[in-house]
Design a protein around this motif. Sequence first.
Motif, PDB file in Angstrom:
ATOM      1  N   GLU A   1       0.818  -1.223   0.000  1.00 38.46           N
ATOM      2  CA  GLU A   1       0.000   0.000   0.000  1.00 38.46           C
ATOM      3  C   GLU A   1       0.847   1.266   0.000  1.00 38.46           C
ATOM      4  N   ALA A   2       2.099   1.145   0.429  1.00 36.90           N
ATOM      5  CA  ALA A   2       2.980   2.310   0.486  1.00 36.90           C
ATOM      6  C   ALA A   2       4.426   1.833   0.390  1.00 36.90           C
ATOM      7  N   CYS A   3       5.303   2.782   0.027  1.00 31.62           N
ATOM      8  CA  CYS A   3       6.735   2.496  -0.066  1.00 31.62           C
ATOM      9  C   CYS A   3       7.494   3.531   0.758  1.00 31.62           C
ATOM     10  N   TYR A   4       8.368   3.052   1.611  1.00 31.62           N
ATOM     11  CA  TYR A   4       9.141   3.857   2.554  1.00 31.62           C
ATOM     12  C   TYR A   4      10.602   3.854   2.117  1.00 31.62           C
ATOM     13  N   LEU A   5      11.340   4.890   2.493  1.00 32.41           N
ATOM     14  CA  LEU A   5      12.785   4.878   2.264  1.00 32.41           C
ATOM     15  C   LEU A   5      13.481   5.714   3.308  1.00 32.41           C
ATOM     16  N   GLU A   6      14.767   5.441   3.468  1.00 28.41           N
ATOM     17  CA  GLU A   6      15.625   6.212   4.359  1.00 28.41           C
ATOM     18  C   GLU A   6      16.854   6.638   3.564  1.00 28.41           C
ATOM     19  N   THR A   7      17.351   7.843   3.858  1.00 32.26           N
ATOM     20  CA  THR A   7      18.537   8.331   3.170  1.00 32.26           C
ATOM     21  C   THR A   7      19.301   9.282   4.085  1.00 32.26           C
ATOM     22  N   MET A   8      20.381   9.818   3.563  1.00 27.35           N
ATOM     23  CA  MET A   8      21.230  10.719   4.329  1.00 27.35           C
ATOM     24  C   MET A   8      20.883  12.167   3.988  1.00 27.35           C
ATOM     25  N   PRO A   9      21.016  13.088   4.952  1.00 22.88           N
ATOM     26  CA  PRO A   9      20.653  14.490   4.718  1.00 22.88           C
ATOM     27  C   PRO A   9      21.423  15.127   3.566  1.00 22.88           C
ATOM     28  N   TYR A  10      22.686  14.752   3.378  1.00 23.08           N
ATOM     29  CA  TYR A  10      23.491  15.398   2.343  1.00 23.08           C
ATOM     30  C   TYR A  10      23.265  14.801   0.955  1.00 23.08           C
ATOM     31  N   MET A  11      22.445  13.765   0.848  1.00 24.42           N
ATOM     32  CA  MET A  11      22.160  13.177  -0.467  1.00 24.42           C
ATOM     33  C   MET A  11      20.997  13.936  -1.117  1.00 24.42           C
ATOM     34  N   LYS A  12      21.282  15.189  -1.441  1.00 24.58           N
ATOM     35  CA  LYS A  12      20.255  16.106  -1.942  1.00 24.58           C
ATOM     36  C   LYS A  12      19.708  15.686  -3.302  1.00 24.58           C
ATOM     37  N   ALA A  13      20.562  15.242  -4.202  1.00 20.47           N
ATOM     38  CA  ALA A  13      20.095  14.837  -5.539  1.00 20.47           C
ATOM     39  C   ALA A  13      19.133  13.655  -5.417  1.00 20.47           C
ATOM     40  N   ALA A  14      19.470  12.716  -4.538  1.00 18.63           N
ATOM     41  CA  ALA A  14      18.590  11.557  -4.332  1.00 18.63           C
ATOM     42  C   ALA A  14      17.242  12.012  -3.768  1.00 18.63           C
ATOM     43  N   GLN A  15      17.278  12.919  -2.799  1.00 23.84           N
ATOM     44  CA  GLN A  15      16.027  13.389  -2.203  1.00 23.84           C
ATOM     45  C   GLN A  15      15.155  14.095  -3.241  1.00 23.84           C
ATOM     46  N   LYS A  16      15.769  14.884  -4.131  1.00 24.79           N
ATOM     47  CA  LYS A  16      15.000  15.546  -5.194  1.00 24.79           C
ATOM     48  C   LYS A  16      14.361  14.510  -6.108  1.00 24.79           C
ATOM     49  N   LEU A  17      15.107  13.475  -6.446  1.00 21.38           N
ATOM     50  CA  LEU A  17      14.592  12.400  -7.291  1.00 21.38           C
ATOM     51  C   LEU A  17      13.401  11.725  -6.610  1.00 21.38           C
ATOM     52  N   TYR A  18      13.533  11.412  -5.341  1.00 15.36           N
ATOM     53  CA  TYR A  18      12.435  10.766  -4.612  1.00 15.36           C
ATOM     54  C   TYR A  18      11.210  11.677  -4.565  1.00 15.36           C
ATOM     55  N   ALA A  19      11.415  12.956  -4.265  1.00 14.35           N
ATOM     56  CA  ALA A  19      10.295  13.907  -4.184  1.00 14.35           C
ATOM     57  C   ALA A  19       9.594  14.041  -5.536  1.00 14.35           C
ATOM     58  N   ARG A  20      10.378  14.106  -6.626  1.00 17.37           N
ATOM     59  CA  ARG A  20       9.783  14.189  -7.972  1.00 17.37           C
ATOM     60  C   ARG A  20       8.952  12.953  -8.295  1.00 17.37           C
ATOM     61  N   ASN A  21       9.246  11.847  -7.622  1.00 14.78           N
ATOM     62  CA  ASN A  21       8.535  10.603  -7.872  1.00 14.78           C
ATOM     63  C   ASN A  21       7.470  10.320  -6.813  1.00 14.78           C
ATOM     64  N   GLY A  22       7.067  11.382  -6.095  1.00 17.57           N
ATOM     65  CA  GLY A  22       5.911  11.269  -5.212  1.00 17.57           C
ATOM     66  C   GLY A  22       6.188  10.907  -3.769  1.00 17.57           C
ATOM     67  N   PHE A  23       7.451  10.804  -3.382  1.00 18.50           N
ATOM     68  CA  PHE A  23       7.764  10.521  -1.979  1.00 18.50           C
ATOM     69  C   PHE A  23       7.670  11.811  -1.177  1.00 18.50           C
ATOM     70  N   GLU A  24       7.112  11.708   0.029  1.00 24.28           N
ATOM     71  CA  GLU A  24       6.959  12.869   0.908  1.00 24.28           C
ATOM     72  C   GLU A  24       7.740  12.630   2.196  1.00 24.28           C
ATOM     73  N   TYR A  25       8.256  13.724   2.759  1.00 23.80           N
ATOM     74  CA  TYR A  25       9.043  13.623   3.991  1.00 23.80           C
ATOM     75  C   TYR A  25       8.163  13.248   5.175  1.00 23.80           C
ATOM     76  N   LEU A  26       8.726  12.425   6.061  1.00 24.90           N
ATOM     77  CA  LEU A  26       8.079  12.046   7.316  1.00 24.90           C
ATOM     78  C   LEU A  26       8.836  12.704   8.466  1.00 24.90           C
ATOM     79  N   ASP A  27       8.185  12.791   9.627  1.00 25.90           N
ATOM     80  CA  ASP A  27       8.824  13.399  10.794  1.00 25.90           C
ATOM     81  C   ASP A  27       9.771  12.441  11.512  1.00 25.90           C
ATOM     82  N   GLY A  28       9.645  11.150  11.228  1.00 25.95           N
ATOM     83  CA  GLY A  28      10.494  10.169  11.905  1.00 25.95           C
ATOM     84  C   GLY A  28      10.431   8.842  11.183  1.00 25.95           C
ATOM     85  N   PRO A  29      11.170   7.864  11.688  1.00 27.37           N
ATOM     86  CA  PRO A  29      11.231   6.566  11.012  1.00 27.37           C
ATOM     87  C   PRO A  29       9.969   5.737  11.183  1.00 27.37           C
ATOM     88  N   MET A  30       9.799   4.801  10.257  1.00 30.43           N
ATOM     89  CA  MET A  30       8.766   3.768  10.363  1.00 30.43           C
ATOM     90  C   MET A  30       9.513   2.451  10.500  1.00 30.43           C
TER      91      MET A  30
END
Length: 161
Positions: free
Chosen positions: A116-145
Amino acid sequence: MHEPKIRPIQKEDNPEVAAMIRSVLMELNVPKTGTVFEDTALDGMFETYSTPRAAYFVLEENDVLIGGAGISQLDNYEGNVCELQKMYYLPRARGRGIGAKMIEKCLQRAKQFGYEACYLETMPYMKAAQKLYARNGFEYLDGPMGDTGHFSCPVHMLKKL
């Protein structure tokens, strides 16, 4: 030069996949504790992803593996959520739009598996990866699952499927 192809991992890919991921981790100065670096799965990726509702894909160009990504049930989580895992690319694979194709392939498989959903974890300095994830519909969470054991990866994102 052939167009890179995305295909399921094969047993004989194990050493090349492990070497590729470790090389990217070292290049990006990823901490050796609390990250993928410690995962025993790195040396047996084919076996790790040969479990129900799991898949790992490699990116192959001119008979060389230049990237990979997979999905699997989110560890220690009660719920129908998978995790996008071990998505790494050698420098020559980056900035070519291949990451988006790989995410699409992984999410298609996740939907086939009924997640039903897809989760991921990454590093704060991996900005290009975070942009890629956001462009593909991933949204930031306040903490881990769940609990992946990757306590050194403080950025958490989720996409509903």
